[in-house]
Design a protein around this motif. Sequence first.
Motif, PDB file in Angstrom:
ATOM      1  N   LEU A 142       3.910  -3.374  -6.524  1.00 11.98           N
ATOM      2  CA  LEU A 142       4.969  -4.116  -5.838  1.00 11.98           C
ATOM      3  C   LEU A 142       4.787  -4.111  -4.324  1.00 11.98           C
ATOM      4  CD1 LEU A 142       8.029  -2.845  -7.912  1.00 11.98           C
ATOM      5  CD2 LEU A 142       7.045  -5.141  -7.967  1.00 11.98           C
ATOM      6  N   LEU A 143       4.203  -3.034  -3.795  1.00  9.02           N
ATOM      7  CA  LEU A 143       4.056  -2.896  -2.350  1.00  9.02           C
ATOM      8  C   LEU A 143       2.681  -3.266  -1.826  1.00  9.02           C
ATOM      9  CD1 LEU A 143       5.848   0.557  -1.899  1.00  9.02           C
ATOM     10  CD2 LEU A 143       6.713  -1.651  -1.152  1.00  9.02           C
ATOM     11  N   GLN A 144       1.772  -3.645  -2.687  1.00 11.78           N
ATOM     12  CA  GLN A 144       0.389  -3.818  -2.249  1.00 11.78           C
ATOM     13  C   GLN A 144       0.236  -4.902  -1.180  1.00 11.78           C
ATOM     14  OE1 GLN A 144      -2.100  -4.822  -5.582  1.00 11.78           O
ATOM     15  NE2 GLN A 144      -0.803  -6.527  -6.246  1.00 11.78           N
ATOM     16  N   THR A 145       1.016  -6.001  -1.310  1.00  7.94           N
ATOM     17  CA  THR A 145       0.921  -7.052  -0.290  1.00  7.94           C
ATOM     18  C   THR A 145       1.363  -6.522   1.071  1.00  7.94           C
ATOM     19  OG1 THR A 145       1.372  -8.732  -1.967  1.00  7.94           O
ATOM     20  CG2 THR A 145       1.653  -9.373   0.336  1.00  7.94           C
ATOM     21  N   LEU A 146       2.457  -5.786   1.064  1.00  3.31           N
ATOM     22  CA  LEU A 146       2.962  -5.207   2.322  1.00  3.31           C
ATOM     23  C   LEU A 146       1.984  -4.178   2.866  1.00  3.31           C
ATOM     24  CD1 LEU A 146       5.220  -4.838   4.407  1.00  3.31           C
ATOM     25  CD2 LEU A 146       6.249  -3.170   2.862  1.00  3.31           C
ATOM     26  N   LEU A 147       1.453  -3.323   1.990  1.00  6.99           N
ATOM     27  CA  LEU A 147       0.513  -2.290   2.429  1.00  6.99           C
ATOM     28  C   LEU A 147      -0.782  -2.880   2.963  1.00  6.99           C
ATOM     29  CD1 LEU A 147       1.048   0.300  -0.457  1.00  6.99           C
ATOM     30  CD2 LEU A 147       1.895   0.431   1.892  1.00  6.99           C
ATOM     31  N   ALA A 148      -1.195  -4.016   2.417  1.00  7.38           N
ATOM     32  CA  ALA A 148      -2.427  -4.657   2.869  1.00  7.38           C
ATOM     33  C   ALA A 148      -2.245  -5.294   4.251  1.00  7.38           C
ATOM     34  CB  ALA A 148      -2.877  -5.715   1.856  1.00  7.38           C
ATOM     35  N   LEU A 172       7.335  -8.802   5.057  1.00  4.56           N
ATOM     36  CA  LEU A 172       8.300  -7.897   4.456  1.00  4.56           C
ATOM     37  C   LEU A 172       8.916  -8.448   3.179  1.00  4.56           C
ATOM     38  CD1 LEU A 172      10.172  -6.836   7.729  1.00  4.56           C
ATOM     39  CD2 LEU A 172       8.258  -5.686   6.604  1.00  4.56           C
ATOM     40  N   ALA A 173       8.486  -9.617   2.781  1.00  2.46           N
ATOM     41  CA  ALA A 173       9.025 -10.240   1.562  1.00  2.46           C
ATOM     42  C   ALA A 173       8.869  -9.357   0.328  1.00  2.46           C
ATOM     43  CB  ALA A 173       8.362 -11.594   1.328  1.00  2.46           C
ATOM     44  N   PRO A 174       7.773  -8.596   0.184  1.00  7.86           N
ATOM     45  CA  PRO A 174       7.657  -7.736  -1.000  1.00  7.86           C
ATOM     46  C   PRO A 174       8.799  -6.737  -1.131  1.00  7.86           C
ATOM     47  CG  PRO A 174       5.519  -7.960   0.061  1.00  7.86           C
ATOM     48  CD  PRO A 174       6.521  -8.592   0.971  1.00  7.86           C
TER      49      PRO A 174
END
Length: 243
Positions: A142-148, A172-174
């Motif tokens: 769930l957080l991978q987009t934000l973490l990337a 921050l959408a994720p």
Amino acid sequence: MIDLSYFSLGVLLWLGSCGFLITLRREDKSFLEGKKSQSQEILSLDSGKIKELEMQLQMKTADLILATKKIEALETQLQITIDRLEYNEDEYLKSQQQSEIQVTNLEKQIETLEKKCLALNEEIETLPPQLIKDWQKKSFELLQTLLANYPTAKVMVKLKPDFPAKNLIPLLAPLDKILSKWEIESIGKPWEKVSYNPLIHYTDEENLTPNEKVYIRFVGYSQKGKILLPAKVNRTLPGQNKN
């Protein structure tokens, strides 16, 4: 025959006594007039001295009245100063008491949070290792987009301090997806005007009463009716005058 010699002697004696009496009377009159003149001079001198003493007395009386007024003014000023000192002392004691209450409340909140953290750590330790790994994997997905994108965003902000904040919002959408996935709902909206409810709000303002109108400074979160984080509220918004 009458002896003229004795008659002449008697006449001379009578004339002499008359002259003596006249002289004595004149001397008495002169003496009395001198005494009267002397008394008048003394009275004149005493009158001038009395007037001088009266003037001095009036001046001393005026000085005494002025000094009395000054003393009364100083006593009034002293009383005002004493009242101010007592008021400032009362305000200081109230402020000290309120500070002590706030410190006590914060210490209680910290103690409560520490207990919750210990309880959560104990719960996590009792979970099966595979369950923890599965939860970590799902959370990462769930957080991978934000973490990337987060490391790149930090570099961009560092290199371009004027980088528009709105360009970071899509990154921050994720977080919205995670909150929706976990059925976590926000408590209020930023800067929304609401009625103060101690069950879902907290504040650092003094003497807030339930149902008093306040503004949400930072939103809170709840999950299935359980308060995870109460929303922070204040009487005013940033930049507003509290008065």
